[in-house]
Design an enzyme around this catalytic site. Structure first.
Site, short mmCIF file in Angstrom:
data_model
loop_
_atom_site.label_atom_id
_atom_site.label_comp_id
_atom_site.label_asym_id
_atom_site.label_seq_id
_atom_site.Cartn_x
_atom_site.Cartn_y
_atom_site.Cartn_z
N LYS A 43 18.38 -26.60 -9.81
CA LYS A 43 18.22 -28.05 -9.98
C LYS A 43 17.67 -28.67 -8.69
O LYS A 43 17.79 -28.06 -7.62
CB LYS A 43 19.56 -28.66 -10.33
CG LYS A 43 20.62 -28.41 -9.27
CD LYS A 43 21.99 -28.85 -9.72
CE LYS A 43 23.01 -28.56 -8.63
NZ LYS A 43 24.38 -28.70 -9.10
N ARG A 45 34.21 -36.28 -14.09
CA ARG A 45 32.82 -36.72 -14.01
C ARG A 45 32.26 -36.67 -15.42
O ARG A 45 32.11 -37.69 -16.07
CB ARG A 45 32.07 -35.78 -13.06
CG ARG A 45 30.84 -36.33 -12.45
CD ARG A 45 30.31 -35.45 -11.33
NE ARG A 45 29.89 -34.12 -11.77
CZ ARG A 45 29.23 -33.25 -11.00
NH1 ARG A 45 28.92 -33.57 -9.76
NH2 ARG A 45 28.89 -32.07 -11.45
N TYR A 71 10.93 -48.84 17.65
CA TYR A 71 11.38 -50.05 16.96
C TYR A 71 12.76 -50.49 17.44
O TYR A 71 13.63 -49.65 17.66
CB TYR A 71 11.51 -49.78 15.46
CG TYR A 71 10.21 -49.69 14.72
CD1 TYR A 71 9.33 -50.77 14.68
CD2 TYR A 71 9.88 -48.52 14.02
CE1 TYR A 71 8.14 -50.68 13.97
CE2 TYR A 71 8.71 -48.43 13.30
CZ TYR A 71 7.83 -49.51 13.28
OH TYR A 71 6.67 -49.42 12.58
N MET A 105 9.10 -44.21 10.04
CA MET A 105 8.85 -43.67 8.70
C MET A 105 8.19 -42.29 8.77
O MET A 105 8.59 -41.37 8.06
CB MET A 105 7.95 -44.63 7.92
CG MET A 105 7.83 -44.26 6.45
SD MET A 105 6.69 -45.30 5.54
CE MET A 105 7.52 -46.86 5.54
#
Ligand code: PLP
Length: 819
Positions: A489, A586, A714, A763
């Site tokens: 998966k 779940r 940043y 990013m």
């Protein structure tokens, strides 16, 4: 290849079999261990070796592929295949070794045997590079050095060869004497002695004397006293000895080392004279291997000046082949390892296990093999190509072109790589898997470049051998008959799609599991035929699931009823899997649901319960042991009622990776292996049984000096109070390197040295504090590998390895390596 071919009668003469009835006169030139690797069935002899799986179980597969000659130890098998010839022996591996030993004895040429803990393969490959001009060499393919690999290597010898170079490796006492009998080396090399495989021996001296058994009858022994200090000098093998050392007097004593831009200059003392030699390497292991080769050449009588010039031209050994995405949706397999038939066979097997495209192309240069004419060599290659169902051959070079008529498939030939490149646009490579394999002088790197998509500089390398190793490890932990479902998966936990599934299919796992139907559809479109379970089957995907034979996990009455109503009236026994909630809270049916569930299942003939399963909430942690045992108990009780009432059997499974070893009694009929495949198991205190699969690499874009008081990035959070040096690297949070690694929390390896992040992660890039480290633009940076592990990264930001792995974004290119 007359010298390497024997009849069954001749082999019976060597083996003294318990039983033998000759049924065929055809000769044998391939010794076969793996039924998937048949090349020339008429001339193959299959050995039913008992390893993790019993080779006798694969006799039928080999027979179906056309093989009619077998060596077995369980005599009853011969009755099942009356047309085949069987040599029945007491031990199949011993028989293989006896045949190889007899074959070896035919040739009176020097044979170099190499053993040691590390460096065997590199030393072997380098010696072949260095001696190639003066000898016709036969050598072990890749790192074939085991009880099986050594006999298969020796089997390649023919009368054209003038030198053999083979490696031998052992894992326990008693094995080396057997390999010595097969190899019969005349020259012995001990590379070094480390800790590898120490568990099979009582201690270092025992390990050393066991290894040296290989050289009991050698004329010349090449070694370093640094590794033989446990033994008295007179007990060393070899009528002549040649020693080397970096630290003590020896025949070749290294007295100084100077690192240069791309390599290292070594000063040495030999026969009282000083020499310097340049080696194009910097790391200690390569330098040591280089010095061993230097010693061998001197011991063989080469002039020091000749040795010096040869050593400066050594090139790195790359034995792995790589699989990448190419242009026009092609898959490209790049194999620049040696150009001979044994490595071509390995590459073709890897090509064959790729199911993503029907069309398979091989781009092959002229090969050369000692002692064989072009016609013999290329006829064998033509047979290999047709056996492996290759669609098209692109042959490059005058030799392969001259025997064009031998190939019975679509072909196109060129005289040179340059001619191929001019014709490239007309060749229209598209939606096919392409093997690129050429001798070094043909410069096939240019072809790979044309075929491969431009690779963004952040790359995740996936080691397919490590996945296969981890799979085998868990297979050995299963009780007999327990099936294995591999969890692929989420893009195989971030590692890939068909690339991983092809390998798992080849290694015969029983089931695959994906999260969503579209992942399963992608696998089907890539040729995966294994049964596939889908954990979140959405009603909108039901139709596609039927079309692609995907099996839903049913976890609630809503999804159960929806699926039943969707199935056509005439549908019978569609395979489904029932999820039981035993404590995860779940998804899944619960004990009170049983009566209604049973009624629904019995009322419809449309479904067949293939399996029922539950998922453990804390199998990795001893703290939750009582709870886990409770989950297992509830699951067993649920499945018991279900079985009794349904009136037929189904597979039960509850173990995830950690539970396989921690709760072996709960393996039931199947286990679900997830993260263990990728090399992690938080339930194991010691994970040395597992291999690291993924390595994430990027590169330096720019290096800058930072003055005290300046800020980096940043938000201006990055500051070096004393000033210093930073490197900007090409990975950011959009690649999956989370922002939480910023401001010194995360760390990478730059030229092997740890460097912390500085400032915020951006990013597409981030900055590292590389003050005091020698760094240049384009240098390689490791984000994680076997040294700086995903477990370390997870700890830095307070998460788990699963999240780090699955976060690596799809824009990071994956390259798959296979040896
Ligand atoms: C992901 C998953 C697994 C595999 O768990 P690992 O801890 O990675 O082995 C097993 N079962 C289910 C239902 C899962 O979702």
């Amino acid at each position: 290849m007359t010298e390497t071919s024997y009849t069954m009668q001749q082999l019976a003469g060597i083996l003294n079999p318990v039983n033998f009835v000759p049924k065929t006169q055809s000769r044998i030139n391939q010794l076969l261990i793996d039924s998937r690797k048949v090349m020339d069935p008429e001339h193959a002899l299959f050995f039913a070796v008992k390893a993790q799986r019993d080779g006798h179980e694969f006799i039928a597969d080999a027979y179906a592929a056309g093989v009619r000659k077998f060596v077995i130890s369980d005599s009853e098998w011969q009755n099942k295949f009356p047309e085949a010839s069987f040599l029945v022996v007491s031990d199949v591996i011993t028989a293989l070794q006896q045949i190889a030993a007899a074959h070896r004895s035919v040739f009176k040429i020097p044979v170099i045997g190499i053993t040691g803990s590390n460096g065997k393969t590199i030393v072997k490959e380098w010696l072949a590079q260095l001696l190639n001009a003066d000898y016709k060499i036969v050598r072990s393919p890749k790192s074939f050095n085991s009880q099986i690999g050594v006999p298969l290597s020796v089997w390649q010898m023919n009368s054209g060869h003038t030198l053999g170079i083979f490696e031998a490796g052992i894992s326990r006492t008693g094995e080396m004497a057997k390999l010595a009998g097969v190899l019969q080396p005349t020259i012995g090399i001990l590379t070094n002695l480390g800790e590898a495989h120490a568990e099979g021996f009582s201690g270092k001296p025992e390990k050393l004397s066991e290894k040296l058994r290989l050289f009991d009858h050698t004329d010349l022994f090449i070694y370093s006293p640094d590794y033989t200090s446990g033994l008295p000098a007179k007990s060393l093998p070899g009528s002549t000895k040649f020693s080397w050392s970096f630290s003590q007097p020896a025949d070749l004593q290294i007295t100084g080392m100077r690192q240069e831009q791309a390599g290292t200059t070594l000063d040495a003392l030999y026969q009282g004279t000083s020499f310097s030699v340049y080696l194009p390497f910097k790391d200690r292991a390569s330098l040591e291997n280089g010095v061993i080769c230097w010693s061998v050449l001197l011991a063989l009588g080469y002039e020091p000046a000749v040795v010096k010039s040869k050593l400066s031209e050594l090139v790195p050994v790359n034995m792995r082949l790589s699989l990448k995405n190419g242009i026009n949706q092609c898959s490209i397999i790049d194999d620049s390892y040696s150009a001979d038939t044994s490595s071509l066979a390995i590459a073709l097997d890897f090509l064959k296990l790729q199911k993503q495209h029907d069309k398979k192309t091989v781009i092959l240069s002229d090969l050369h093999e000692t002692g064989r004419t072009d016609t013999e060599l290329y006829a064998e290659i033509a047979a290999m190509l047709s056996q492996k169902e290759i669609s098209r051959l692109v042959g490059i070079g005058p030799h392969i072109k001259s025997v064009a008529e031998l190939f019975d498939l679509e072909t196109v030939f060129f005289d040179s790589t340059a001619d191929f490149i001019s014709a490239f646009p007309q060749l229209h490579f598209s939606q096919e898997t392409i093997l690129v394999k050429g001798a070094r002088k043909f410069g096939f790197e240019q072809i790979s470049k044309l075929l491969t998509q431009k690779v963004h500089d952040t790359i995740m390398e996936i080691d397919l051998n490590a996945i296969a190793h981890n799979l085998r490890y868990y297979q050995t932990q299963l009780s007999p008959g327990v099936k294995l479902m591999a969890m692929v998966k989420a893009f195989s936990y971030g590692s890939g799609s068909f690339e991983i599934a092809n390998l798992l299919q080849y290694h015969q796992v029983d089931y695959l599991t994906v999260a969503y139907a579209d992942e399963g559809i992608a696998l089907r479109k890539s040729g995966i035929t294994l049964p596939i379970m889908v954990m979140s089957p959405e009603p909108s995907a039901f139709e596609a699931m039927l079309k692609y034979k995907l099996e839903p996990e049913l976890y609630s009455f809503e999804i159960l009823n929806a699926f039943i109503s969707f199935l056509p009236q005439e549908q019978k026994d569609y395979p489904v899997h029932l999820k039981v909630d035993t404590g995860m809270r779940r998804l899944g049916f619960e004990e009170p649901d049983l009566p209604v569930l049973l009624k629904v299942l019995k009322d419809t003939g449309k479904l067949k319960v293939i399996s029922a399963f539950s998922h453990l909430a804390g199998s990795e942690d001893e703290l939750h042991e009582e709870f886990t045992l409770g989950q297992i108990g509830r699951f067993k009780a649920f499945a018991f009622v279900l079985r009794n009432e349904l009136g037929y059997d189904f597979i039960r499974h509850i173990c995830n990776t950690s539970a396989i070893t921690r709760y072996p009694d709960a393996q039931f009929e199947m286990v679900r292996l997830g993260i263990g495949l990728y090399g992690f198991d938080s339930g194991k205190p010691d994970t040395s049984d597992l291999q690291v699969v993924a390595k994430l690499k990027t590169t330096v874009t720019q290096v800058k000096r930072i003055a005290p008081g300046e800020t980096v990035g940043y938000g201006r959070r990055g500051i070096l109070p004393q000033g210093g040096q930073i490197a900007t690297v090409k990975i950011g949070y959009a690649d999956g390197y989370r922002r939480s690694f910023g401001n010194g929390i995360g760390m990478m390896l730059v030229n092997g040295k740890p460097a912390r992040t500085i400032g915020a992660i951006a990013m597409d890039m981030c900055m590292l504090d590389v003050t005091g480290i020698d760094v240049h633009t384009d240098d390689e940076v490791i984000v994680f590998n076997e040294e700086l592990t995903i477990v370390d990264l997870a700890a830095q930001i307070g998460t788990i390895p699963y999240e780090i792995l699955t976060n690596i974004s799809q824009r990071v290119k994956r390259i798959y390596f296979y040896e």
